[in-house]
Motif scaffolding. Sequence first.
Motif, short mmCIF file in Angstrom:
data_model
loop_
_atom_site.label_atom_id
_atom_site.label_comp_id
_atom_site.label_asym_id
_atom_site.label_seq_id
_atom_site.Cartn_x
_atom_site.Cartn_y
_atom_site.Cartn_z
N VAL A 99 0.82 -1.22 0.00
CA VAL A 99 0.00 0.00 0.00
C VAL A 99 0.86 1.27 0.00
O VAL A 99 0.33 2.38 -0.08
CB VAL A 99 -0.98 0.04 1.21
CG1 VAL A 99 -2.03 -1.04 1.09
CG2 VAL A 99 -0.23 -0.06 2.52
N LEU A 100 2.16 1.10 0.09
CA LEU A 100 3.05 2.27 0.09
C LEU A 100 3.75 2.39 -1.26
O LEU A 100 3.98 1.39 -1.94
CB LEU A 100 4.09 2.16 1.20
CG LEU A 100 3.58 2.05 2.64
CD1 LEU A 100 4.75 2.03 3.62
CD2 LEU A 100 2.64 3.20 2.98
N PHE A 108 10.12 4.18 5.06
CA PHE A 108 9.46 3.55 6.20
C PHE A 108 10.43 3.19 7.33
O PHE A 108 10.19 3.47 8.50
CB PHE A 108 8.72 2.29 5.72
CG PHE A 108 7.88 1.64 6.78
CD1 PHE A 108 6.67 2.18 7.16
CD2 PHE A 108 8.31 0.49 7.42
CE1 PHE A 108 5.89 1.60 8.15
CE2 PHE A 108 7.55 -0.10 8.42
CZ PHE A 108 6.33 0.45 8.77
N LEU A 111 11.46 6.07 9.25
CA LEU A 111 10.39 6.53 10.15
C LEU A 111 10.42 5.71 11.44
O LEU A 111 10.23 6.24 12.53
CB LEU A 111 9.03 6.39 9.47
CG LEU A 111 8.69 7.45 8.43
CD1 LEU A 111 7.53 7.00 7.56
CD2 LEU A 111 8.32 8.76 9.11
N MET B 2 3.01 7.97 11.30
CA MET B 2 3.32 6.97 10.26
C MET B 2 2.35 5.79 10.40
O MET B 2 1.80 5.32 9.40
CB MET B 2 4.76 6.50 10.45
CG MET B 2 5.08 5.20 9.77
SD MET B 2 6.56 4.43 10.43
CE MET B 2 6.12 4.00 12.08
N ARG B 5 -1.18 6.65 9.24
CA ARG B 5 -1.29 6.68 7.76
C ARG B 5 -1.25 5.28 7.18
O ARG B 5 -2.03 4.94 6.28
CB ARG B 5 -0.15 7.52 7.18
CG ARG B 5 -0.49 9.02 7.18
CD ARG B 5 0.62 9.84 6.55
NE ARG B 5 1.00 9.35 5.24
CZ ARG B 5 2.25 9.32 4.79
NH1 ARG B 5 3.24 9.74 5.55
NH2 ARG B 5 2.52 8.89 3.59
N LEU B 6 -0.34 4.47 7.72
CA LEU B 6 -0.21 3.10 7.19
C LEU B 6 -1.48 2.31 7.48
O LEU B 6 -1.99 1.59 6.60
CB LEU B 6 1.01 2.42 7.83
CG LEU B 6 1.28 0.98 7.36
CD1 LEU B 6 1.53 0.93 5.86
CD2 LEU B 6 2.49 0.41 8.10
N LYS B 9 -4.19 3.26 5.09
CA LYS B 9 -3.99 2.66 3.77
C LYS B 9 -4.32 1.16 3.81
O LYS B 9 -4.88 0.62 2.86
CB LYS B 9 -2.55 2.87 3.30
CG LYS B 9 -2.29 4.31 2.93
CD LYS B 9 -0.92 4.51 2.38
CE LYS B 9 -0.76 5.97 1.92
NZ LYS B 9 0.47 6.21 1.23
N ASN B 10 -3.99 0.53 4.91
CA ASN B 10 -4.29 -0.90 5.04
C ASN B 10 -5.78 -1.18 5.04
O ASN B 10 -6.23 -2.20 4.52
CB ASN B 10 -3.67 -1.47 6.32
CG ASN B 10 -2.17 -1.70 6.17
OD1 ASN B 10 -1.67 -1.87 5.05
ND2 ASN B 10 -1.45 -1.68 7.27
N ARG B 13 -7.02 -1.54 1.59
CA ARG B 13 -6.35 -2.58 0.81
C ARG B 13 -7.40 -3.47 0.14
O ARG B 13 -7.28 -3.85 -1.00
CB ARG B 13 -5.60 -3.44 1.82
CG ARG B 13 -4.37 -4.05 1.36
CD ARG B 13 -3.82 -4.71 2.60
NE ARG B 13 -2.69 -4.00 3.07
CZ ARG B 13 -1.47 -4.53 3.10
NH1 ARG B 13 -1.28 -5.77 2.74
NH2 ARG B 13 -0.47 -3.82 3.52
N GLU B 295 3.76 -10.24 5.35
CA GLU B 295 4.13 -8.82 5.42
C GLU B 295 4.41 -8.40 6.87
O GLU B 295 5.35 -7.65 7.14
CB GLU B 295 2.98 -8.00 4.86
CG GLU B 295 3.28 -6.54 4.75
CD GLU B 295 2.07 -5.79 4.23
OE1 GLU B 295 1.45 -6.27 3.26
OE2 GLU B 295 1.76 -4.73 4.79
N LEU B 299 7.76 -6.92 8.48
CA LEU B 299 7.84 -5.69 9.27
C LEU B 299 8.60 -5.94 10.58
O LEU B 299 9.41 -5.12 11.01
CB LEU B 299 6.44 -5.16 9.57
CG LEU B 299 5.67 -4.60 8.37
CD1 LEU B 299 4.23 -4.29 8.74
CD2 LEU B 299 6.35 -3.35 7.82
#
Lengths: 228, 405
Positions: A99-100, A108, A111, B2, B5-6, B9-10, B13, B295, B299
């Motif tokens: 999504v980025l 990222f 951040l 951050m 925002r993430l 967006k998720n 999805r 994912e 992370l």
Amino acid sequence: MRVIETHNLNKVYDEMVIPVKAVDNVTLNVEQGEFTAIVGPSGSGKTTLLNIIGGLDHPTSGTVKIEDSEISAMSSNKLIDFRLNNIGFIFQAYNLIPVLTARENVEFIMLLQNKPRKERDARVKELMDAVGLSDKMDNRPSELSGGQQQRVAVARALASKPKFILADEPTANLDSHSAENLLDIMLKLNQEENITFIFSTHDQRVIDRARRVVTLTDGRVVSDVTKS
Amino acid sequence: MMLIRLAWKNVWRSHYRSLVVITAITLGVWAGIFLYGFFFGMFEQRMRDVIENETSHIQIHQQHYRDDYDVHLYISDGPKILEKLKADSAVKAATGRILSMGMIASPATGTGVKINGVDPVEEEKVTKLAEKIKEGGYFSENLRTPIIISQKTAEKLKVKLHSKIVLTFQAANGEITSGAFRVIGIFHSDNTAYDQGNVFIRRDELKTMLGDSIDFHEIAVLLRDQSLMEASEKRYQAAWPGLMVESWRDIVPEIAVIVDMFDQLMSIFMLIIMLSLAFGIINTMLMAIMERTREIGMLMAIGMNKTKIFFMIAYETVYLALIGGPTGLLLGYLTIQFFSRRGIDLASFSKALAGYGISNMVYPKMEAHNYYNILLEVILVAMFASIYPAYKALKLNPVDAIRKI
């Protein structure tokens, strides 16, 4: 300068049932600026070794030191912070955040490190230039080819200014042109900026370019050759 | 920032999945608000009817009068008390009534009723009897011995407007007395039991028939506001300790119980709705996490710590609720506003509702604090629902997660 030092590293899966030795008594040192390939057939323990060196997995016994820090004794929470600031990862399946955009994917990790915006912007530009994707900054991963995505992954791995980069079969999903291109970029970064790369691979193109090739069989180091 | 925002967006999805959950939350909140407003409107109206048509806010009787309605248990200085009450700033209107339990009979049949001897002018200020008259008038005709009965009683007695009926009851001297009355008004309220049990004649006529010594059996007090009731009740009881001062809550405790329990009942109802929503959200978020196992593993591998992973998933969950919740709230508000003016006609259930004293026209109503409460509940539910999926995400092992295809 020594970046990685492993001593008598062992990893045994299913200790209580049918023990499988994935890593068997591996002692391995990596110096700053090396471009090292860890090779071996499937199941030889390459990825497990890389995971332990990267602090993603704990060894059953033995130690891993990254410069002065012994990571094999760290808790998983400490390891997360350690990885963030010291190790860059490139995965076989790119593993970008879908999504980025490319820019945001690279940014990222900075951040997460709470780097100021100005520094982030400059670093993203620098890295995207370095991997030759400055025109694809605002594209999402789905709008990039496999090779381009892996180059973004390289930029992301470098963004945190890690002590070394671990790459798990980075060319496995790429066509030959993209793989060559990616290797060129990584070799250039290695030579010009003295960045340490360690790959697990059985791609002959990577092995040919590596200056040091460590071969594993059944979890053991059976050869360790540094090319002249 | 951050993470916020993430997470946002998720959420987008999988548009379809997120919209399904948001729609479910919207409909759940809307349904909760509508039902809350519907029942609140229904019971508040019933309470208002009790106060405005039946009991008023406060009633004063002689001690033990309501035990067996003994005609001798009247308030001896009733008129004086009534004057004092009328002078009280908390009082909107007050009236004194003379009451008798008796029989009403027509040539066809008879039935037991409470005979309310009322002062027409005072009564009109305290109750809405005059407004409930469907045929005839409200003691306006200059006839002698007029009586107002309900439609139900008229049907039972098979009498019409201007028909003659006979009231029989015990006079103060113990003798049975009777009097002929002419029906000058036929009323209808939404309470079948009240309609069947009450008839109204002029107070002075009942007083004459009972015996001149008899005074008010009941003083009904309509206050300016419900909030004045408790304090006024205490003041009046202190002022006239020999009398029984009761609020409508004491006189019709079954309505008071419904009013008292309404908030708790609706809270349980809302809890059930919210729990259903919570499990819907949890299910969706677990699916989202399963799809993103690799994912999330990545992370963690690159250095996103557990707190940040937790909050990323939690924010995603809360976003779903924060879009669906206020949308449902707005829809609910608009629905309540629309029907609070137009009303919902439950004519097909009117007989059953009248048995409980409830009008067939329901005007849903919702107070502002209830909207805030529901919004708060949605947010709390979203936060609660976010815990388990976020916890599941934390439990992922980065190595296993990255390997997962």
